[in-house]
Motif scaffolding. Structure first.
Motif, PDB file in Angstrom:
ATOM      1  N   ILE A 189       0.928   4.297   7.509  1.00 47.58           N
ATOM      2  CA  ILE A 189       1.043   4.947   6.193  1.00 47.58           C
ATOM      3  C   ILE A 189       1.052   6.473   6.361  1.00 47.58           C
ATOM      4  O   ILE A 189       1.838   7.167   5.711  1.00 47.58           O
ATOM      5  N   TYR A 190       0.186   6.991   7.239  1.00 42.56           N
ATOM      6  CA  TYR A 190       0.149   8.449   7.418  1.00 42.56           C
ATOM      7  C   TYR A 190       1.515   8.967   7.881  1.00 42.56           C
ATOM      8  O   TYR A 190       2.022   9.959   7.363  1.00 42.56           O
TER       9      TYR A 190
ATOM     10  N   THR B 264       0.879   4.059  -2.973  1.00 41.49           N
ATOM     11  CA  THR B 264       0.528   5.453  -2.639  1.00 41.49           C
ATOM     12  C   THR B 264       1.653   6.406  -3.067  1.00 41.49           C
ATOM     13  O   THR B 264       1.401   7.465  -3.649  1.00 41.49           O
TER      14      THR B 264
ATOM     15  N   LEU C 290      -5.082   8.278   1.078  1.00 36.99           N
ATOM     16  CA  LEU C 290      -5.007   6.827   1.307  1.00 36.99           C
ATOM     17  C   LEU C 290      -6.252   6.123   0.758  1.00 36.99           C
ATOM     18  O   LEU C 290      -6.143   5.066   0.116  1.00 36.99           O
TER      19      LEU C 290
ATOM     20  N   CYS D   5       0.838  -1.204   0.000  1.00 38.33           N
ATOM     21  CA  CYS D   5       0.000   0.000   0.000  1.00 38.33           C
ATOM     22  C   CYS D   5       0.876   1.259   0.000  1.00 38.33           C
ATOM     23  O   CYS D   5       0.596   2.221  -0.721  1.00 38.33           O
TER      24      CYS D   5
ATOM     25  N   GLU E   1      -3.313   2.312   8.854  1.00 40.51           N
ATOM     26  CA  GLU E   1      -3.510   3.719   8.479  1.00 40.51           C
ATOM     27  C   GLU E   1      -2.465   4.601   9.167  1.00 40.51           C
ATOM     28  O   GLU E   1      -1.846   5.455   8.536  1.00 40.51           O
TER      29      GLU E   1
ATOM     30  N   SER F 146      -5.901   5.939  -2.952  1.00 40.85           N
ATOM     31  CA  SER F 146      -4.879   4.966  -3.344  1.00 40.85           C
ATOM     32  C   SER F 146      -5.439   3.547  -3.201  1.00 40.85           C
ATOM     33  O   SER F 146      -5.254   2.697  -4.086  1.00 40.85           O
TER      34      SER F 146
END
Ligand code: HEM
Length: 464
Positions: free
Chosen positions: A421-422, A282, A328, A278, A418, A331
């Motif tokens: 990724i953030y 992204t 996100l 992911c 999440e 993506s």
């Protein structure tokens, strides 16, 4: 098949339940509603068999969240819901996960070529980042994935190798003939058995060590993230009500030590390829859409100023960056990581006039729906703004893009993923402009999880 036969397709594979695949989001809503109270997945059967037959009876006949269904699945799931999904308990890990992102970039800086290209095996680097993050949450310790010069036989490198292998082998056992269920073990099944048991050996050792250090009150590895030559210890206690996830689970009534070990194992298996792929998709979309990247950089700058070397990210910072959540979602719409939703019907159901009998596996084809113009205007475009509350690019069907699935059985690691990724996006874009040094369009390999299938030719250039 859907372009040939329409949005509802019936497939019959010998030895497996009949599959009905749909690319209609209303059907997915109906299926999710009908199975809300008993959400059964027909997948990971081979993993269950491997676990049931593991030498030493490690799993004691209870194969864990990924493969189990019905009462046994709910016995575990109902007890891990809060510690893994409550925002409060996940956000306590934010400083550590943020530190991992910073360490990852320091490490990356050392691997970039003279013209700022990432190494050929950048995906391998992302796996290390993802395992380090999920290891902190699951095991309460650093797995040392981001050490300066990691030997190829380092346990964390071997763990990543085995996790990749598990996904590859599960793909082959589950999607091929299920002959391994009855007689001879197929090659794919043997690969799964080998990689799973090798992974178990490494992970069980870490789980035991973390448990022992919890018991003695000495937690020497807790929150310690290697940073280049030195080590940085992140203060503060993580987890639900001030306890770590592992502590909370070990103290939960109705969960045995073996149950807890199985949950942690599943978190490690399910939390590496998913998040790493992911992150790759992204970054690719941001590199290909520089105006969106600049917009996110500007919003990050507004929120954090030049905090790059200062304090760690807070949940308040992230709450004030809704654009990053839109990025996100967009993506995951274009590259949804799993191909779709998977539910075994426990009662008959009617879909568009067809009676689908109980026992059928209904597969909601997310890769189709999330790129369908019926559901998303300019579906092939990367438009994070479409997710703004006012839905400026048209209404969005709530079941057309469900990357973490839905209901009681949705991904248990959603918030953890999440948050990872953030933090990665914030730290990368604070420091770098990201470009893609190739004209090749992203291709995807579809296994259990979608995987980038081109060289990740990123260039990370320092921002002016
Ligand atoms: C971008 C990252 C991720 C995506 C897109 C994703 C997606 C999914 C999906 C679609 C499911 C199936 C849910 C269902 O059948 O309804 C699932 C299940 C699961 N995921 Fe994730 N996942 C991600 C990251 C993670 C992480 C980081 C963890 C570890 C903490 C994790 C742990 C699990 C587990 C244990 C399950 C099985 C849950 C159950 O059946 O009760 N996932 N995930």
């Amino acid at each position: 098949m859907m372009s040939q036969y329409g949005p509802l397709v019936r497939l019959s594979v010998p030895g497996a339940p009949v599959v009905v695949a749909t690319s209609n989001a209303d059907h997915v809503r109906q299926v999710m509603t009908a199975t809300l109270h008993d959400p059964r997945r027909h997948f990971f059967l081979s993993l269950k068999k491997v676990r049931d037959e593991t030498p030493g009876n490690y799993f004691q006949g209870r194969a864990g969240l990924l493969p189990e269904n019905g009462a046994e699945w709910w016995r575990v799931r109902s007890r891990v819901q809060a510690p893994l999904l409550q925002p409060r308990s996940v956000s306590r890990y934010l400083p550590m996960v943020d530190q991992v992102a910073v360490t990852f970039m320091d490490r990356l800086e050392g691997c970039l070529s003279a013209d700022r290209q990432v190494p050929d095996d950048f995906l391998g680097e992302l796996y290390k980042w993802a395992l380090e993050c999920v290891g902190l949450v699951a095991l309460d310790r650093s797995l040392g994935c981001l050490g300066p010069s990691l030997p190829s036989d380092h346990p964390s490198v071997s763990m990543i190798h085995h996790i990749n292998e598990i996904f590859g082998a599960v793909n082959d056992t589950e999607h091929g003939m299920h002959s391994w269920q009855h007689h001879n073990k197929s090659k794919a099944y043997q690969r799964l058995e080998h990689s799973h048991n090798a992974f178990l050996k490494l992970a069980a050792k870490c789980i035991d060590e973390s448990r022992a250090s919890l018991a003695t009150g000495k937690r020497p590895v807790h929150g310690t993230v290697p940073t280049g030559n030195s080590s940085c210890t992140v203060s503060g206690r993580a987890g639900h009500d001030g306890r770590t996830v592992m502590q909370t689970l070990l103290e939960t009534d109705g969960l045995s030590t073996s149950d807890v070990a199985t949950i942690l194992l599943d978190m490690l298996i399910a939390g590496v390829d998913t998040t790493a792929h992911c992150a790759a998709f992204t970054l690719y979309l941001l590199a290909r859409n520089p105006s969106k990247q600049r917009k996110l950089q500007m919003l990050i700058d507004q929120e954090l100023g030049n905090q790059e070397d200062g304090g760690s990210l807070t949940t308040e910072n992230l709450t004030r960056l809704p654009y990053i959540t839109h990025i996100l979602k967009e993506s995951l719409r274009l590259f949804p990581i799993t191909t779709g939703t998977n539910r075994l019907l426990t009662e008959d159901l009617e879909l568009s006039g067809y009676r689908i009998p109980a026992g059928t596996l209904v597969f909601g084809c997310m890769t189709q729906m999330s790129r369908d113009e019926r559901y998303f205007r300019d579906a092939s475009q990367f438009i994070p703004e479409r997710w703004e509350r006012s839905r400026p690019h048209g209404p969005i069907h709530p079941y057309a893009s469900l990357p973490f699935s839905h209901g009681k059985r949705m991904c248990i690691g959603k918030r953890i993923a999440e948050q990872e990724i953030y933090t990665l996006l914030v730290r990368v874009l604070q420091r770098y402009d990201v470009t893609f040094n190739s004209t090749e369009e992203m291709k995807v390999q579809t296994q259990v999880v979608l995987k980038p299938d081109i060289r990740l030719a990123f260039k990370f250039t320092h921002r002016k």
